[in-house]
Write a protein that holds these residues in place. Structure first.
Motif, PDB file in Angstrom:
ATOM      1  N   VAL A  42      -1.832  -7.254   4.814  1.00 54.65           N
ATOM      2  CA  VAL A  42      -0.978  -6.626   4.072  1.00 54.65           C
ATOM      3  C   VAL A  42      -1.296  -6.169   2.730  1.00 54.65           C
ATOM      4  N   GLN A  43      -1.162  -4.727   2.474  1.00 55.74           N
ATOM      5  CA  GLN A  43      -1.427  -4.174   1.030  1.00 55.74           C
ATOM      6  C   GLN A  43      -0.113  -3.278   0.872  1.00 55.74           C
ATOM      7  N   ALA A  44       0.163  -3.008  -0.343  1.00 55.29           N
ATOM      8  CA  ALA A  44       1.141  -2.214  -0.947  1.00 55.29           C
ATOM      9  C   ALA A  44       0.877  -0.940  -1.561  1.00 55.29           C
ATOM     10  N   THR A  45       1.821   0.099  -1.174  1.00 55.88           N
ATOM     11  CA  THR A  45       1.530   1.294  -1.474  1.00 55.88           C
ATOM     12  C   THR A  45       1.558   1.562  -3.092  1.00 55.88           C
ATOM     13  N   LYS A  46       1.519   2.844  -3.793  1.00 61.08           N
ATOM     14  CA  LYS A  46       1.664   3.078  -5.012  1.00 61.08           C
ATOM     15  C   LYS A  46       3.126   2.841  -5.385  1.00 61.08           C
ATOM     16  N   ASP A  47       3.916   3.197  -4.401  1.00 58.54           N
ATOM     17  CA  ASP A  47       5.617   3.227  -4.734  1.00 58.54           C
ATOM     18  C   ASP A  47       5.909   1.792  -4.220  1.00 58.54           C
ATOM     19  N   GLY A  48       5.270   0.719  -3.984  1.00 58.55           N
ATOM     20  CA  GLY A  48       5.484  -0.564  -3.718  1.00 58.55           C
ATOM     21  C   GLY A  48       6.046  -0.877  -2.407  1.00 58.55           C
ATOM     22  N   VAL A  49       5.512  -0.209  -1.504  1.00 56.68           N
ATOM     23  CA  VAL A  49       5.936  -0.589   0.007  1.00 56.68           C
ATOM     24  C   VAL A  49       4.799  -1.231   0.732  1.00 56.68           C
ATOM     25  N   PRO A  50       5.197  -2.286   1.230  1.00 54.65           N
ATOM     26  CA  PRO A  50       4.173  -3.181   2.033  1.00 54.65           C
ATOM     27  C   PRO A  50       3.716  -2.661   3.280  1.00 54.65           C
ATOM     28  N   VAL A  51       2.505  -2.353   3.762  1.00 57.07           N
ATOM     29  CA  VAL A  51       2.069  -1.842   4.769  1.00 57.07           C
ATOM     30  C   VAL A  51       1.033  -2.797   5.526  1.00 57.07           C
ATOM     31  N   LEU A  52       0.560  -2.175   6.670  1.00 53.84           N
ATOM     32  CA  LEU A  52      -0.247  -3.116   7.492  1.00 53.84           C
ATOM     33  C   LEU A  52      -1.743  -2.389   7.311  1.00 53.84           C
ATOM     34  N   TYR A  53      -2.609  -2.986   6.433  1.00 54.83           N
ATOM     35  CA  TYR A  53      -3.911  -2.360   6.356  1.00 54.83           C
ATOM     36  C   TYR A  53      -4.665  -3.523   5.831  1.00 54.83           C
ATOM     37  N   ARG A  54      -6.190  -3.360   6.185  1.00 53.80           N
ATOM     38  CA  ARG A  54      -7.012  -4.352   5.655  1.00 53.80           C
ATOM     39  C   ARG A  54      -8.360  -3.908   4.689  1.00 53.80           C
ATOM     40  N   PRO A  55      -9.069  -2.924   4.946  1.00 53.62           N
ATOM     41  CA  PRO A  55     -10.096  -2.667   4.010  1.00 53.62           C
ATOM     42  C   PRO A  55      -9.799  -2.337   2.665  1.00 53.62           C
ATOM     43  N   ALA A  56     -10.641  -2.128   1.764  1.00 54.12           N
ATOM     44  CA  ALA A  56     -10.238  -1.823   0.338  1.00 54.12           C
ATOM     45  C   ALA A  56     -10.153  -0.295   0.389  1.00 54.12           C
ATOM     46  N   ASP A  57     -10.670   0.419   1.158  1.00 57.17           N
ATOM     47  CA  ASP A  57     -10.560   2.031   1.194  1.00 57.17           C
ATOM     48  C   ASP A  57     -10.130   2.509   2.249  1.00 57.17           C
ATOM     49  N   LEU A  58      -9.159   3.590   2.559  1.00 54.06           N
ATOM     50  CA  LEU A  58      -8.567   4.131   3.678  1.00 54.06           C
ATOM     51  C   LEU A  58      -9.715   4.582   4.639  1.00 54.06           C
ATOM     52  N   SER A  59     -11.012   5.118   3.853  1.00 54.91           N
ATOM     53  CA  SER A  59     -11.964   5.785   4.814  1.00 54.91           C
ATOM     54  C   SER A  59     -12.703   4.831   5.824  1.00 54.91           C
ATOM     55  N   ALA A  60     -12.447   3.578   5.575  1.00 50.90           N
ATOM     56  CA  ALA A  60     -12.876   2.424   6.418  1.00 50.90           C
ATOM     57  C   ALA A  60     -12.522   2.822   8.025  1.00 50.90           C
ATOM     58  N   LEU A  61     -11.271   3.068   8.009  1.00 50.53           N
ATOM     59  CA  LEU A  61     -10.538   2.936   9.158  1.00 50.53           C
ATOM     60  C   LEU A  61      -9.792   4.419   9.675  1.00 50.53           C
ATOM     61  N   THR A  62      -9.420   4.952   8.625  1.00 50.61           N
ATOM     62  CA  THR A  62      -8.580   6.113   8.975  1.00 50.61           C
ATOM     63  C   THR A  62      -9.317   7.542   8.492  1.00 50.61           C
ATOM     64  N   ASP A  63      -8.766   8.627   8.579  1.00 48.95           N
ATOM     65  CA  ASP A  63      -9.139  10.007   8.254  1.00 48.95           C
ATOM     66  C   ASP A  63      -8.679  10.478   7.008  1.00 48.95           C
ATOM     67  N   GLY A  64      -8.393   9.260   6.136  1.00 53.21           N
ATOM     68  CA  GLY A  64      -8.170   9.447   4.685  1.00 53.21           C
ATOM     69  C   GLY A  64      -9.300   8.733   3.770  1.00 53.21           C
ATOM     70  N   SER A  65      -8.611   8.765   2.492  1.00 51.95           N
ATOM     71  CA  SER A  65      -9.737   7.952   1.711  1.00 51.95           C
ATOM     72  C   SER A  65      -8.870   7.477   0.388  1.00 51.95           C
ATOM     73  N   GLY A  66      -9.574   6.571  -0.212  1.00 56.25           N
ATOM     74  CA  GLY A  66      -9.074   6.006  -1.593  1.00 56.25           C
ATOM     75  C   GLY A  66      -8.257   4.671  -1.304  1.00 56.25           C
ATOM     76  N   ALA A  67      -7.647   4.129  -2.113  1.00 59.75           N
ATOM     77  CA  ALA A  67      -7.174   2.825  -1.946  1.00 59.75           C
ATOM     78  C   ALA A  67      -5.802   2.835  -1.664  1.00 59.75           C
ATOM     79  N   VAL A  68      -5.132   2.026  -1.041  1.00 63.39           N
ATOM     80  CA  VAL A  68      -3.621   2.092  -0.259  1.00 63.39           C
ATOM     81  C   VAL A  68      -2.833   2.058  -1.541  1.00 63.39           C
ATOM     82  N   SER A  69      -3.220   1.208  -2.752  1.00 63.17           N
ATOM     83  CA  SER A  69      -2.229   1.286  -3.693  1.00 63.17           C
ATOM     84  C   SER A  69      -2.443   2.456  -4.683  1.00 63.17           C
TER      85      SER A  69
END
Length: 276
Positions: A42-69
């Motif tokens: 679990v990590q939390a988005t910039k607007d404070g919503v907890p989501v399921l995601y593990r790595p430090a950067d979105l580029s590790a698993l998704t087609d995006g980039s940057g931190a979840v936060s």
């Protein structure tokens, strides 16, 4: 002879080897395979919503980039959480049929009552993710059905202040106690009442010896869970013990023999085959 009680089988990141990890698809399929519960990152988005995601950067698993936060929930909505998932045949099947990053609330709804839920909080600063998770567990009245874990001591410290939270003791405390039992054959203390402990069944570690003129290092694959260490952890009560990294039938037999409360597996599809 009395049969040994089998540990709960918990899907690591909802079954990270079988399906895109920490997705509703992985949760659904691991439940079909017969797991007793889910281990979710679990990590939390910039607007404070907890989501399921593990790595430090979105580029590790998704087609995006940057931190979840650094992203709002709306900004995460179109990302493909299965983009980097590679099948055994070398293909990327979810690039053509995307799966999304789910909210914690949606994940809790997907796990039936009676199944175990472990939440592994993966983010700094600690207060951001703890506050977000706390609000969802309050709103969904889910405190009694989840156990909380983090490798971050600050996250653990904040969680321990919440009345009724079922929190794993800090990983530092667990590691220290396991090392003392293994190397000194002493049990100085057991976990505090109400806590539980989680650590790998086997873990690659570096052992360092200091000399007058320098140091010497040895790398070992250590199995720190032993009958002696389990007795230490449970010397003041029935402390739940969760053994991570249990990914072979031999590991499962070892965890069962040692009396694990639960074992965390990467591939429910493999570990729960009828022949096993």
């Amino acid at each position: 002879m009395r049969a040994q009680k089998k540990p709960w089988i918990i899907a690591h990141r909802a079954g990270t080897s079988d399906y895109p990890e920490n997705t509703l698809l992985a949760i659904e399929e691991s439940l079909k395979a017969g797991v007793d519960g889910e281990w979710l990152s679990v990590q939390a988005t910039k607007d404070g919503v907890p989501v399921l995601y593990r790595p430090a950067d979105l580029s590790a698993l998704t087609d995006g980039s940057g931190a979840v936060s650094s992203k709002t929930l709306a900004e995460l909505a179109d990302l493909n959480a299965g983009y980097a998932f590679k099948s055994p045949d070398g293909t990327y099947p979810y690039r053509s049929r995307p799966v999304r990053i789910p909210t914690l609330e949606a994940a809790l709804e997907a796990v039936p009552a009676g199944k175990q839920v472990y939440l592994d909080l993966k983010q700094a600063p600690a207060w951001h993710v703890v506050d977000a998770v706390t609000r969802v567990l309050d709103a969904t009245k889910a405190w009694d059905r989840v156990r909380l874990y983090s490798t971050d001591a600050q996250v653990t410290s904040l969680l321990e202040r919440i009345p009724g939270a079922q929190v794993a003791e800090s990983r530092d405390a667990t590691r220290q106690r396991l090392a003392e039992v293994a190397l000194e054959h002493t049990c100085r203390s057991a976990p505090a009442a109400g806590a539980w402990a989680g650590f790998e069944l086997k873990r690659q570690m570096s052992l360092q010896e200091k000399f007058t003129l320098g140091t010497g290092d040895a790398t070992v694959t250590a199995q720190l869970w032993t009958p002696e260490s389990v007795r230490c952890f449970r010397s003041h009560g029935r402390t739940p013990i969760v053994m991570l990294g249990v990914n072979t039938p031999t590991d499962l037999r070892n965890g069962t023999r040692l009396g694990a409360t639960a074992v965390v597996v990467d591939s429910p599809r493999t570990m729960l085959r009828p022949s096993q």
